[in-house]
Design an enzyme around this catalytic site. Sequence first.
Site, PDB file in Angstrom:
ATOM      1  N   THR A 196       0.781  -1.317  -0.036  1.00  0.00           N
ATOM      2  CA  THR A 196       0.038   0.049  -0.174  1.00  0.00           C
ATOM      3  C   THR A 196       0.895   1.393  -0.159  1.00  0.00           C
ATOM      4  O   THR A 196       0.351   2.485   0.060  1.00  0.00           O
ATOM      5  CB  THR A 196      -0.894   0.028   1.201  1.00  0.00           C
ATOM      6  OG1 THR A 196      -0.238   0.002   2.441  1.00  0.00           O
ATOM      7  CG2 THR A 196      -1.973  -1.191   1.165  1.00  0.00           C
TER       8      THR A 196
ATOM      9  N   HIS B 180       6.700  -0.238   7.097  1.00  0.00           N
ATOM     10  CA  HIS B 180       7.410   0.495   8.275  1.00  0.00           C
ATOM     11  C   HIS B 180       7.455  -0.190   9.613  1.00  0.00           C
ATOM     12  O   HIS B 180       7.337  -1.429   9.547  1.00  0.00           O
ATOM     13  CB  HIS B 180       6.271   1.637   8.712  1.00  0.00           C
ATOM     14  CG  HIS B 180       4.774   1.085   9.009  1.00  0.00           C
ATOM     15  ND1 HIS B 180       4.608   0.417   9.932  1.00  0.00           N
ATOM     16  CD2 HIS B 180       3.832   1.249   7.937  1.00  0.00           C
ATOM     17  CE1 HIS B 180       3.185   0.178   9.796  1.00  0.00           C
ATOM     18  NE2 HIS B 180       2.806   0.639   8.657  1.00  0.00           N
TER      19      HIS B 180
ATOM     20  N   HIS C 237       5.396  -3.345  10.653  1.00  0.00           N
ATOM     21  CA  HIS C 237       5.607  -4.658   9.940  1.00  0.00           C
ATOM     22  C   HIS C 237       6.622  -5.509  10.353  1.00  0.00           C
ATOM     23  O   HIS C 237       7.083  -6.518  10.059  1.00  0.00           O
ATOM     24  CB  HIS C 237       5.967  -4.468   8.430  1.00  0.00           C
ATOM     25  CG  HIS C 237       4.650  -3.815   7.633  1.00  0.00           C
ATOM     26  ND1 HIS C 237       4.798  -2.443   7.347  1.00  0.00           N
ATOM     27  CD2 HIS C 237       3.429  -4.226   7.337  1.00  0.00           C
ATOM     28  CE1 HIS C 237       3.501  -2.173   6.685  1.00  0.00           C
ATOM     29  NE2 HIS C 237       2.781  -3.282   6.547  1.00  0.00           N
TER      30      HIS C 237
ATOM     31  N   LYS D 138     -10.000  -1.391  10.306  1.00  0.00           N
ATOM     32  CA  LYS D 138      -9.644  -0.105   9.772  1.00  0.00           C
ATOM     33  C   LYS D 138     -11.085   0.846   9.943  1.00  0.00           C
ATOM     34  O   LYS D 138     -12.054  -0.073   9.767  1.00  0.00           O
ATOM     35  CB  LYS D 138      -9.436  -0.229   8.280  1.00  0.00           C
ATOM     36  CG  LYS D 138      -7.983  -1.054   7.992  1.00  0.00           C
ATOM     37  CD  LYS D 138      -6.787  -0.095   8.477  1.00  0.00           C
ATOM     38  CE  LYS D 138      -5.578  -1.207   8.255  1.00  0.00           C
ATOM     39  NZ  LYS D 138      -5.183  -2.253   8.837  1.00  0.00           N
TER      40      LYS D 138
ATOM     41  N   ARG E   4      -9.593   1.535   2.492  1.00  0.00           N
ATOM     42  CA  ARG E   4      -8.594   2.106   1.825  1.00  0.00           C
ATOM     43  C   ARG E   4      -8.569   2.870   0.657  1.00  0.00           C
ATOM     44  O   ARG E   4      -9.613   2.256  -0.211  1.00  0.00           O
ATOM     45  CB  ARG E   4      -7.335   0.944   1.698  1.00  0.00           C
ATOM     46  CG  ARG E   4      -6.780   0.314   3.170  1.00  0.00           C
ATOM     47  CD  ARG E   4      -5.803  -0.711   2.964  1.00  0.00           C
ATOM     48  NE  ARG E   4      -5.338  -1.319   4.011  1.00  0.00           N
ATOM     49  CZ  ARG E   4      -4.408  -0.879   4.937  1.00  0.00           C
ATOM     50  NH1 ARG E   4      -3.685   0.129   4.479  1.00  0.00           N
ATOM     51  NH2 ARG E   4      -4.117  -1.665   5.903  1.00  0.00           N
TER      52      ARG E   4
ATOM     53  N   GLN F 205      -7.833 -13.938   1.084  1.00  0.00           N
ATOM     54  CA  GLN F 205      -6.448 -14.315   1.960  1.00  0.00           C
ATOM     55  C   GLN F 205      -6.587 -16.017   2.181  1.00  0.00           C
ATOM     56  O   GLN F 205      -5.270 -16.467   2.211  1.00  0.00           O
ATOM     57  CB  GLN F 205      -6.362 -13.578   3.263  1.00  0.00           C
ATOM     58  CG  GLN F 205      -5.083 -14.006   4.058  1.00  0.00           C
ATOM     59  CD  GLN F 205      -4.884 -12.997   5.045  1.00  0.00           C
ATOM     60  OE1 GLN F 205      -5.413 -11.686   4.974  1.00  0.00           O
ATOM     61  NE2 GLN F 205      -4.452 -13.498   6.341  1.00  0.00           N
TER      62      GLN F 205
ATOM     63  N   ASP G 178      -4.190  -9.096  14.758  1.00  0.00           N
ATOM     64  CA  ASP G 178      -5.580  -8.734  14.158  1.00  0.00           C
ATOM     65  C   ASP G 178      -5.660  -9.373  12.624  1.00  0.00           C
ATOM     66  O   ASP G 178      -6.918  -9.688  12.316  1.00  0.00           O
ATOM     67  CB  ASP G 178      -5.207  -7.262  13.514  1.00  0.00           C
ATOM     68  CG  ASP G 178      -4.096  -7.062  12.545  1.00  0.00           C
ATOM     69  OD1 ASP G 178      -3.149  -7.931  12.783  1.00  0.00           O
ATOM     70  OD2 ASP G 178      -4.292  -6.303  11.675  1.00  0.00           O
TER      71      ASP G 178
ATOM     72  N   LYS H  17       0.115   2.739  20.173  1.00  0.00           N
ATOM     73  CA  LYS H  17       0.433   1.610  19.210  1.00  0.00           C
ATOM     74  C   LYS H  17       2.253   2.065  18.727  1.00  0.00           C
ATOM     75  O   LYS H  17       2.414   3.387  18.389  1.00  0.00           O
ATOM     76  CB  LYS H  17      -0.088   2.152  17.907  1.00  0.00           C
ATOM     77  CG  LYS H  17      -0.178   0.725  16.754  1.00  0.00           C
ATOM     78  CD  LYS H  17      -1.032   1.064  15.731  1.00  0.00           C
ATOM     79  CE  LYS H  17      -0.766  -0.193  14.770  1.00  0.00           C
ATOM     80  NZ  LYS H  17      -1.840  -0.236  13.550  1.00  0.00           N
TER      81      LYS H  17
ATOM     82  N   LYS I 102       3.767   4.764  15.919  1.00  0.00           N
ATOM     83  CA  LYS I 102       3.420   5.999  15.409  1.00  0.00           C
ATOM     84  C   LYS I 102       4.185   7.057  16.158  1.00  0.00           C
ATOM     85  O   LYS I 102       4.072   7.387  17.250  1.00  0.00           O
ATOM     86  CB  LYS I 102       1.951   5.997  15.815  1.00  0.00           C
ATOM     87  CG  LYS I 102       1.033   4.875  14.967  1.00  0.00           C
ATOM     88  CD  LYS I 102       1.012   5.136  13.513  1.00  0.00           C
ATOM     89  CE  LYS I 102       0.210   4.034  13.036  1.00  0.00           C
ATOM     90  NZ  LYS I 102       0.089   4.419  11.264  1.00  0.00           N
ATOM     91  N   THR I 103       4.578   8.284  15.350  1.00  0.00           N
ATOM     92  CA  THR I 103       5.130   9.244  15.980  1.00  0.00           C
ATOM     93  C   THR I 103       4.534  10.395  15.418  1.00  0.00           C
ATOM     94  O   THR I 103       3.825  10.431  14.453  1.00  0.00           O
ATOM     95  CB  THR I 103       6.744   9.263  15.669  1.00  0.00           C
ATOM     96  OG1 THR I 103       6.755   9.465  14.349  1.00  0.00           O
ATOM     97  CG2 THR I 103       7.412   7.878  16.014  1.00  0.00           C
TER      98      THR I 103
END
Length: 410
Positions: free
Chosen positions: A45, A50, A53, A87, A91, A185, A206, A241, A244-245
């Site tokens: 995506t 990041h 993952h 989500k 997306r 999947q 998840d 989480k 995340k910054t």
Amino acid sequence: MSNYQSDLLRLLETRGYIHQMTDAEGLDALAGKQVVPGYIGFDPTAPSLHVGHLVSIMMLRQLQKAGHKPIILMGGGTGKIGDPSFKDEARKLLTTDIIADNVASIKRVFERFLTFAPEGEEGGPTDAIMLDNAEWLDRLEYIPFLRDIGQHFSVNRMLSFDSVKTRLDREQSLSFLEFNYMILQAYDFLELSRRSACRLQMGGSDQWGNIVNGVELARRVDGQQVFGLTTPLLTNADGTKMGKTVGGAVWLNEDQLSHYDYWQFWRNTADADVANRLRLFTDLPMDEVNRLAALEGAEINEAKKILANEATALCRGLDAAQASAETARLTFEEGASDANLPTVSLGAEGLTVVQAVTGLGFATSNKEVRRKLGENAIKLNGEVVTDPAATLKAGDKLSFGAKKHGLIVT
């Protein structure tokens, strides 16, 4: 601790990777007697993965270290839909060309974490392989797929999975396109079982519902026993989480995030998270992990530096880790202004403070920069600057907060 017999499950449990398994005893027995090909899927995506993952990538690394075969499945097909799990909204749909570009960009990072066969040579039993589910999903015919695969899925059960229920409970739209994702999947697992003798799918917590669907589909269609394993939800000690910054995602590719900023992300780990990060994101022996985790007070900073060095070396290479550590030492311990910091170019028209801060990637908007200027959080050559129109010259050092520094170059 469980009494696992296989090196694989002992390793994964010791380092904290295991949350749920579909059949722990069966997987333990299988892994103890043969090479187990195991896969994790990654939807392209964005041009880079990041740190969110990274647990999955490290789990593939541990699988290979335990003598088994990692399979990286790129979602060239499923990426056209996007996983709706947990989500809030659908997306953005990506074009085929964008997905192909993202796949090519993402591939680079896996070569640092896993061992592949040399190009042009046939791989050994534990060499990693990379596949793309577009190879089979793009060729599916709708009616035959519904008849052969769709009959094995209960809509009632699909609606009961947390990933779907959460979305519906919030009264947020879930398109039919997204609803099909879990079937696709599951079909991936069936295809990989047939094509590559894959016997294990791994993923984050998840993905539990999606993985269970694949396990059951392989049993119903082919009578094949396969297994699923998920990792715990990874959060910081404060419940937020991981990854995340304020500045956005912590990207794994160097063209998305500098080596130094990547190193600093790990160096800035909270004290309470150091032990967990050392277990999950380094190859350090557990004796060393436990020693570092026991450090207290100022000494915990040494553990954070080791964490930053080890994690950066894995993802960016040893040279990048050493250079970043030296940059940090010069910047924070010696106050050097000419260290190998992130840079932004003046260009022909010059730069204002606002332009420089966003150009360095320290902030994502001009509004955020102006707010930080009002908080006296930005310094130019060590002095607080409050004027958003202040101009800069080559050689200036810009500091954003206490831990982000950059240089202005021609």
